[in-house]
Design an enzyme around this catalytic site. Structure first.
Site, PDB file in Angstrom:
ATOM      1  N   ASP A  29       1.057  -1.441  -0.554  1.00  0.00           N
ATOM      2  CA  ASP A  29      -0.014   0.164   0.261  1.00  0.00           C
ATOM      3  C   ASP A  29       1.014   1.275  -0.454  1.00  0.00           C
ATOM      4  O   ASP A  29       1.528   0.711   0.909  1.00  0.00           O
ATOM      5  CB  ASP A  29      -1.051  -0.015   0.725  1.00  0.00           C
ATOM      6  CG  ASP A  29      -1.904   0.905   1.610  1.00  0.00           C
ATOM      7  OD1 ASP A  29      -2.486   1.398   0.420  1.00  0.00           O
ATOM      8  OD2 ASP A  29      -2.827   0.876   2.055  1.00  0.00           O
ATOM      9  N   ASP A 123      -2.811   3.029  -5.937  1.00  0.00           N
ATOM     10  CA  ASP A 123      -2.008   2.560  -5.119  1.00  0.00           C
ATOM     11  C   ASP A 123      -2.237   1.690  -4.042  1.00  0.00           C
ATOM     12  O   ASP A 123      -1.061   1.707  -3.174  1.00  0.00           O
ATOM     13  CB  ASP A 123      -1.661   3.650  -4.139  1.00  0.00           C
ATOM     14  CG  ASP A 123      -3.530   4.191  -3.481  1.00  0.00           C
ATOM     15  OD1 ASP A 123      -4.524   3.173  -3.622  1.00  0.00           O
ATOM     16  OD2 ASP A 123      -3.531   4.483  -2.536  1.00  0.00           O
ATOM     17  N   GLU A 124      -2.299   0.405  -4.690  1.00  0.00           N
ATOM     18  CA  GLU A 124      -2.020  -0.633  -3.552  1.00  0.00           C
ATOM     19  C   GLU A 124      -2.737  -1.972  -4.653  1.00  0.00           C
ATOM     20  O   GLU A 124      -2.885  -2.154  -6.185  1.00  0.00           O
ATOM     21  CB  GLU A 124      -3.148  -0.680  -2.265  1.00  0.00           C
ATOM     22  CG  GLU A 124      -4.504  -1.005  -2.744  1.00  0.00           C
ATOM     23  CD  GLU A 124      -5.450  -0.716  -1.944  1.00  0.00           C
ATOM     24  OE1 GLU A 124      -5.141  -1.312  -0.600  1.00  0.00           O
ATOM     25  OE2 GLU A 124      -6.792   0.137  -0.944  1.00  0.00           O
TER      26      GLU A 124
END
EC number: 2.7.7.7
Length: 420
Positions: A29, A123-124
């Protein structure tokens, strides 16, 4: 934190490494991703509260630095409230095309480790590194390597949870933020889970949390001791069974590799409702320019163009059309979006939000185009790619359509562009 759950940050480890046997699932993350990308170009803002999001009266927070979060600011919060909580914050408008490019580079780092990468957002992502052990080492070593490569190649930090299941790995990455790594050993899952609040479980929203609190269940450990039949009676069969399994750390879902991009779009919520067709068409042009740039940055083309039109009473209409050939050309997207708007029957109807989206994506280098006899050697596609080069050098908006140059910032709403 117990001996079995070691938090690793840059520098010498604080103690003996945690046992990562059987912990092949990683959840990576990025830390305050949008803000982190902005700080690459604005290093003077490091250490200050920074918020990325819409600046209009209906704007919302997309991302907040940890300095801003200390004041209670969080994503999805109305910008007006965020400004009240943190009046000293620097507010930056989002640049989703830039975030998409950096995200693509980060995902390539993940895929250099294992093909089993399941992106959840820009983003993850989940990674299954079981097959990479012989080549790269133990899961915890691979996680540290990923963190080092992201920092070295992109100048950003990320947090990594290492566990035996997806659910526990995601919780672990949350627990070690920012810029950390947490290993939850396979035989230490219950020790890790049971002290956590029930809200930590997937599927526990506000209403479910209230129901659990009414039953006197405040921790995951307390919930785990309740018979499944009781939870099913109170919460429903599916949710009750689901929460009971998670409370004991049972999550059999595998990491499913997929492309992070099912569609690419952008939306705008106006500060005040708009009923002028010319203003709406101009906004469709601006959004089409954004979507085209994001498609090209991601290396995709798409066949289906859709528009989203939300009226002042919040009723929402969507219309779509599938093109003969996939495209990443903003001009083609705009023409199609305008035709869909004009056919919607909402001419002169007050609109609160408009959006443009391209779906049915395929990699641009795999798309088959059938040229026509009268097609010029160069056209809109080449012109827009030239604009992309100028934008990369001088910033987004350095070159834009003439119709947008004199555009007064009357909308001032929030750009809700996203890639899904």
């Amino acid at each position: 934190m117990s001996r079995k759950q070691q938090l690793h940050r840059p520098g010498p480890p604080p103690g003996p490494p945690a046992d990562d046997t059987g912990c092949a699932i990683l959840h990576v993350d990025m830390d305050a991703f949008f803000v982190g990308v902005e700080l690459l170009e604005r290093p003077e803002l490091r250490g200050r509260p920074v918020i990325v999001g819409g600046t209009g009266t209906r704007g919302v927070v997309s991302s907040a630095s940890y300095e801003a979060r200390a004041y209670g600011v969080h994503s999805a919060m109305p910008m007006s409230r965020a400004r009240r909580l943190c009046p000293r914050a620097v507010v930056l408008p989002p640049r989703h095309d830039r975030y998409a490019r950096v995200s693509a580079a980060v995902m390539e780092i993940f895929r250099s480790v294992t093909p089993l990468v399941e992106p959840l957002a820009l983003d993850e992502a989940f990674l299954d590194v079981a097959g990479a052990r012989r080549r790269l080492g133990r899961p915890a070593e691979i996680a540290q390597m990923i963190r080092a490569q992201v920092a070295e190649q992109q100048g950003l930090t990320c947090s990594v949870g290492v566990a035996s299941t997806k659910f526990v790995a995601k919780l672990a990455s949350t627990q070690c933020k920012p810029d950390g790594m947490l290993v939850v050993p396979a035989d230490g899952v219950q020790e890790f889970l049971h002290p956590l609040p029930v809200a930590a479980l997937w599927g526990v929203g506000d209403r479910t949390e209230e129901a659990l609190l009414r039953l006197g269940l405040r921790t995951v450990g307390q919930l785990a001791q309740v018979p499944p039949a009781t939870l099913q009676r109170e919460l429903g069969n599916a949710l009750g069974a689901h929460l009971h399994e998670l409370a004991w750390g049972r999550d059999p879902r595998p990491v499913v590799p997929r492309s992070p991009d099912k569609s690419i779009g952008a939306e705008e919520t106006f500060d005040t409702d708009v009923d002028d067709p010319e203003t709406i068409r101009r906004e469709l042009l601006r959004l089409s320019e954004k979507v085209g740039a994001r498609l090209r940055a991601a290396g995709h083309v798409g066949r289906t163009v859709s528009v989203k039109l939300r009226r002042s009473d919040f009723t929402t209409l969507t219309r779509s059309r599938t093109l003969r050939e996939p495209t990443d050309v903003a001009r083609m997207i705009y023409v199609t979006a305008c035709e869909l708007y004009e056919a919607s029957g909402l001419d002169r109807v007050r609109l609160r939000l408009v959006g443009v989206r391209v779906e049915n994506l395929v990699p641009a280098d795999q798309a088959v185009r059938q040229p026509t006899l009268d097609e010029p050697e160069t056209g809109w596609r080449e012109a827009e790619r030239a604009v992309d080069q100028v934008s990369r050098r001088f910033g987004s908006g350095a070159v834009r359509p003439a119709a947008l140059v004199r555009r007064a910032d009357a909308t001032g709403g929030r750009d809700e562009g996203d890639t899904r």
